[in-house]
Design an enzyme around this catalytic site. Structure first.
Site, PDB file in Angstrom:
ATOM      1  N   GLU A  50      -3.504   6.827   4.804  1.00 32.52           N
ATOM      2  CA  GLU A  50      -4.019   7.985   4.063  1.00 32.52           C
ATOM      3  C   GLU A  50      -4.240   9.205   4.956  1.00 32.52           C
ATOM      4  O   GLU A  50      -4.132  10.343   4.501  1.00 32.52           O
ATOM      5  CB  GLU A  50      -5.320   7.632   3.339  1.00 32.52           C
ATOM      6  CG  GLU A  50      -5.131   6.693   2.145  1.00 32.52           C
ATOM      7  CD  GLU A  50      -5.203   5.223   2.543  1.00 32.52           C
ATOM      8  OE1 GLU A  50      -5.171   4.921   3.760  1.00 32.52           O
ATOM      9  OE2 GLU A  50      -5.285   4.372   1.627  1.00 32.52           O
ATOM     10  N   PHE A 112     -17.192  -2.853  -5.112  1.00 25.39           N
ATOM     11  CA  PHE A 112     -16.046  -3.054  -4.236  1.00 25.39           C
ATOM     12  C   PHE A 112     -15.312  -1.727  -4.019  1.00 25.39           C
ATOM     13  O   PHE A 112     -14.979  -1.033  -4.961  1.00 25.39           O
ATOM     14  CB  PHE A 112     -15.096  -4.093  -4.851  1.00 25.39           C
ATOM     15  CG  PHE A 112     -13.841  -4.287  -4.033  1.00 25.39           C
ATOM     16  CD1 PHE A 112     -13.900  -4.814  -2.748  1.00 25.39           C
ATOM     17  CD2 PHE A 112     -12.602  -3.938  -4.556  1.00 25.39           C
ATOM     18  CE1 PHE A 112     -12.746  -4.981  -2.000  1.00 25.39           C
ATOM     19  CE2 PHE A 112     -11.439  -4.107  -3.811  1.00 25.39           C
ATOM     20  CZ  PHE A 112     -11.512  -4.635  -2.524  1.00 25.39           C
ATOM     21  N   GLN A 113     -15.088  -1.387  -2.780  1.00 22.94           N
ATOM     22  CA  GLN A 113     -14.411  -0.157  -2.379  1.00 22.94           C
ATOM     23  C   GLN A 113     -15.104   1.108  -2.890  1.00 22.94           C
ATOM     24  O   GLN A 113     -14.452   2.085  -3.219  1.00 22.94           O
ATOM     25  CB  GLN A 113     -12.931  -0.169  -2.801  1.00 22.94           C
ATOM     26  CG  GLN A 113     -12.119  -1.223  -2.029  1.00 22.94           C
ATOM     27  CD  GLN A 113     -10.624  -1.078  -2.184  1.00 22.94           C
ATOM     28  OE1 GLN A 113     -10.141  -0.636  -3.226  1.00 22.94           O
ATOM     29  NE2 GLN A 113      -9.883  -1.453  -1.146  1.00 22.94           N
ATOM     30  N   LYS A 162     -12.408   5.533 -11.971  1.00 25.56           N
ATOM     31  CA  LYS A 162     -11.287   4.897 -12.660  1.00 25.56           C
ATOM     32  C   LYS A 162     -11.382   5.067 -14.174  1.00 25.56           C
ATOM     33  O   LYS A 162     -10.387   5.333 -14.844  1.00 25.56           O
ATOM     34  CB  LYS A 162     -11.271   3.400 -12.305  1.00 25.56           C
ATOM     35  CG  LYS A 162     -10.090   2.651 -12.870  1.00 25.56           C
ATOM     36  CD  LYS A 162     -10.137   1.180 -12.440  1.00 25.56           C
ATOM     37  CE  LYS A 162      -8.877   0.450 -12.898  1.00 25.56           C
ATOM     38  NZ  LYS A 162      -8.918  -0.977 -12.551  1.00 25.56           N
ATOM     39  N   MET A 470      -3.792  16.064  28.712  1.00 20.82           N
ATOM     40  CA  MET A 470      -4.774  17.142  28.825  1.00 20.82           C
ATOM     41  C   MET A 470      -6.081  16.610  29.407  1.00 20.82           C
ATOM     42  O   MET A 470      -6.724  17.263  30.233  1.00 20.82           O
ATOM     43  CB  MET A 470      -5.008  17.803  27.468  1.00 20.82           C
ATOM     44  CG  MET A 470      -5.863  19.050  27.537  1.00 20.82           C
ATOM     45  SD  MET A 470      -5.169  20.311  28.641  1.00 20.82           S
ATOM     46  CE  MET A 470      -4.258  21.339  27.481  1.00 20.82           C
TER      47      MET A 470
END
Lengths: 569, 163
Positions: A50, A112-113, A162, A470
């Site tokens: 993602e 959940f999630q 959802k 760097m």
């Protein structure tokens, strides 16, 4: 017309002119993805992580000036977007992030999630929403696009449970937004513009410092007109690069920590700084108290909160760069500033910051400058963060407007590859070269999968020095050359490329650079070029941290060249 | 630079999370809130925040500008220099004995405060006024022993018709 929440999202996106979504599915997004099948005009690009979706949307937004849209599921999907969202917001990129959320009855119950993504992203978005009613979807999207693309552009997140995707509501896309608390000022105040005009007309040693705001407001022509009419040298910030053609006689390049020596000297001696669409970042100003000590400052910016935040300003002008410059151009007098321009040329001649050492060593600077020559300064360059980024800023001659895409404010390693995905999707007919370090490349190289699947002809350049370069440079210069956690082994990048079905070449000699770049350029498809460069090459000039712009470290005459660390490659 | 106390009034959209947005901004930018009071207004959908903040001139200017950028902030006014009425409410629970009760009542009278609850060993005093008045009352009651105090934070309104 009654539609479900998911359909309303798609209808809204289409009405806002969206063509591409960079996304990754998940449990709570199932109803949305199922609906997406009904909307083939919305192209979905499946990323491999993602974070890649957010960077790709950001790269797309930077490349096209249109809103980049990314999509992730709830919980870990949403948290994986966070770096990309912060990166986009820091550089004022118009990005819309859509996240799925657990069903409304589970909100706040640690389902959940579930994660509080609006809470998490509150300080790193321009605005965000949690939609609790399907009837609010259309209005929210209208507002989100308006907020992302107006005023100081930015990133907006919309979180959708959802069951809001599946609930039905009457759909009518609103014609107007009603946001009484949001009224960005776009026209500069005429009295301020007049005062600025007087200062510009009177000044003997003026410089323009142009930033990303010029690109965001597409003020390329207006900037050119101002610079040419008053004969003012144009300096850019990192993100201002390519807002003014670098082959123009008035173009002088980047200022700041790794700015060109003569540019930093010019700023330090100027009697007037005309700052346009830039925010006096500490990497650009170096120590603020030593910044442009002799200069009056005109600051043109669309965000009133940027004015006076870091640097004392004499004449603030709040407004859109394009509008303000247009008004300024009408009023300013034709000027020559002959002595001043000649002085800059002298400094440039005496301090040639972009000179490249002769010899057989494969120097990263030589690689970038060869790519610049062969692509004729006409490619879209996407970089990550670190040494390769600074060399890309210094050694590529950007001739085309908006042709450098780089992570500035947040400094996100790993930005480059997914951002190049977005840039290539947004500008498919232009050459897109993604310049990476071997460190940053390994952070997001899974997006090679996206490049392969979508057959995106991105030319990936890996500047491989076997170090997190760097950080190693700072350890070299400021920590007694005690290298810890910077030597970096890599995989065999040729085999990585092969595994993804992408053609690749490894280059180890200076003489091979040009033919390799030509091969990559002429190949119809993605290509990976790995350059095994001098491992301990440093970026110069450098203004050390805590010093002012005038305190420039220039490259030592002969650098100590260390050996490539020995790893089992 | 001199630190000054500023009183700001923000009219904000009455939406979930608005207080969070404002509070988060103060925390992130390192601004100091002395007090913040939130409540409904005469307009539906609009809440009013009275924010008292301390800082030098540059900080206060940043506070103003950054607050103005919050999309849900509809209108922001710094009313420090205006002619205003400002009030705070405090409830103070003071230890009291039969011997000290009358003295406490006298002080309460002078301050035009009220005793709103009496228990065998304490009283609760309700007082409204500006910050100085409440501070002075608090100081006078201190010797009796203060068991608890709750203050509302400042509410403020400009006199006449200008906000």
């Amino acid at each position: 017309m009654k539609l479900n929440g998911a359909q309303i999202v798609c209808e809204s996106l289409i009405r806002e002119g969206v063509e591409v979504i960079f996304g990754y599915p998940g449990g709570v997004l199932l109803p949305f993805y199922d609906t997406l099948l009904q909307y083939p005009q919305l192209r979905h690009i499946l990323v491999r992580h993602e974070q890649g979706a957010a960077h790709a949307a950001d790269g797309y937004a930077r490349a096209t000036g249109r809103v980049g849209v990314c999509l992730a599921t709830s919980g870990p999907g949403a948290t994986n977007l966070v770096t990309g969202i912060a990166n986009a917001q820091m550089d004022s990129s118009p990005v819309l992030a859509i996240t799925g959320q657990v069903v409304r009855p589970l909100l706040g119950k640690d389902g959940f999630q579930e994660v509080d993504i609006t809470g998490i992203t509150l300080p790193i978005t321009k605005h965000n929403y949690l939609i609790m009613d399907a009837g609010d979807v259309a209005r929210t999207f209208k507002e989100a696009f308006h907020i992302a693309t107006t005023g100081r552009m930015g990133t907006v997140l919309v979180d959708i449970p959802k069951d809001v995707f599946t609930d039905e509501a009457e759909f009518q896309y609103p014609a107007k937004v009603s946001l009484p608390g949001y009224k960005p000022v776009t026209r500069g105040h005429p009295a301020q513009i007049r005062k600025a005009t007087e200062l510009i007309n009177r000044s003997l040693r003026p410089v323009i410092i142009a930033g990303r705001g010029v690109t965001l407001s597409r003020a390329f022509d207006e900037l050119k007109e101002l610079a040419e009419k008053a004969q003012v040298p144009v300096i850019t910030t990192l993100l201002g690069i390519s807002c003014f053609p670098e082959n123009h006689v008035l173009s002088h390049g980047m200022l700041g920590m790794h700015g060109l020596a003569h540019v930093n000297m010019a700023v330090s001696h100027a009697d007037l700084v005309i700052a346009i669409g830039m925010r006096f970042d500490d990497r650009a100003t170096a120590m603020v108290s030593g910044f442009a000590p002799q200069a009056s400052v005109i600051h043109i910016d669309i965000d009133p909160a940027e004015i006076g935040k870091n640097v004392r300003v004499d004449i603030p002008i709040v407004g859109d760069s394009k509008n303000v410059l247009r008004e300024l151009c009408k009023l300013i007098e034709v000027n020559t500033h002959m002595d001043w321009l000649r002085q800059l040329d002298t400094w440039q001649h005496e301090h040639p910051s972009t000179a490249i050492r002769d010899g057989h060593d494969l120097l990263p600077q030589y690689v970038i400058s060869t790519i610049s020559d062969i692509t004729d300064g006409d490619a879209v360059i996407v970089t990550g963060v670190g040494q390769h980024q600074m060399w890309s800023a210094q050694h590529y001659c950007y001739k085309k407007p908006n042709s450098l895409i780089s992570s500035g404010g947040l400094g996100t390693m790993g930005f480059e590859l997914p951002a190049a995905v977005g840039a290539k999707v947004g500008r498919p007919d232009e050459p897109v070269w993604c310049i990476c370090g071997d460190g940053g490349f390994q952070m997001t190289m899974q997006e090679l999968g996206t490049i392969a699947q979508e057959r995106l002809a991105v030319k990936v350049v890996i500047i491989n020095n076997g170090y997190l370069g760097m950080v190693r440079q700072w350890q070299d210069l400021f920590y007694g050359r005690r290298y810890i956690a910077t030597p970096l082994s890599g995989p065999d990048f040729q085999k990585i490329a092969e595994a993804y079905g992408i053609r690749a070449l490894r280059v180890t000699e200076r003489g091979e650079v040009e033919p390799a770049v030509r091969t990559a350029m002429d190949h119809d498809g993605p290509f990976i070029l790995e350059f095994v460069v001098e491992p301990e090459e440093n970026v110069y000039p450098m203004v050390p941290p805590g010093a002012s712009l005038a305190d420039i470290i220039e490259p030592p005459v002969r650098q100590t060249l260390g050996a490539m660390p020995n790893f089992n490659l | 630079m001199t630190q000054d106390q500023h009183t700001m009034v923000a009219l904000v959209a009455d939406r979930p999370g608005v207080l969070n947005r404002v509070a988060s901004l103060f925390r992130r930018r390192g601004f100091n809130i002395d007090s913040i009071a939130v409540g409904h207004t005469e307009q539906k959908g609009v809440s009013r925040m009275t924010i008292v903040v301390n800082g030098d001139e540059a900080t206060i200017e940043q506070v103003r500008k950054q607050l103005d950028k919050v999309i849900d902030v509809i209108k922001l006014s710094d009313i420090t220099e205006s002619s205003i009425v400002d009030r705070e409410l405090a409830l103070i629970k003071v230890r009291s004995t039969p011997e000290t009760r009358s003295e406490i009542m006298q002080i309460v009278d002078i301050f035009r405060a009220k005793i709103v609850d009496v228990a065998p060993d304490s009283v609760i005093i309700e007082v409204t006024g500006d910050t100085d008045k409440i501070d002075s009352l608090f100081n006078l009651l201190h010797n009796f022993g203060i068991k608890e105090m709750a203050r509302s934070g400042r509410l403020a309104m400009t006199r006449g018709s200008n906000l």
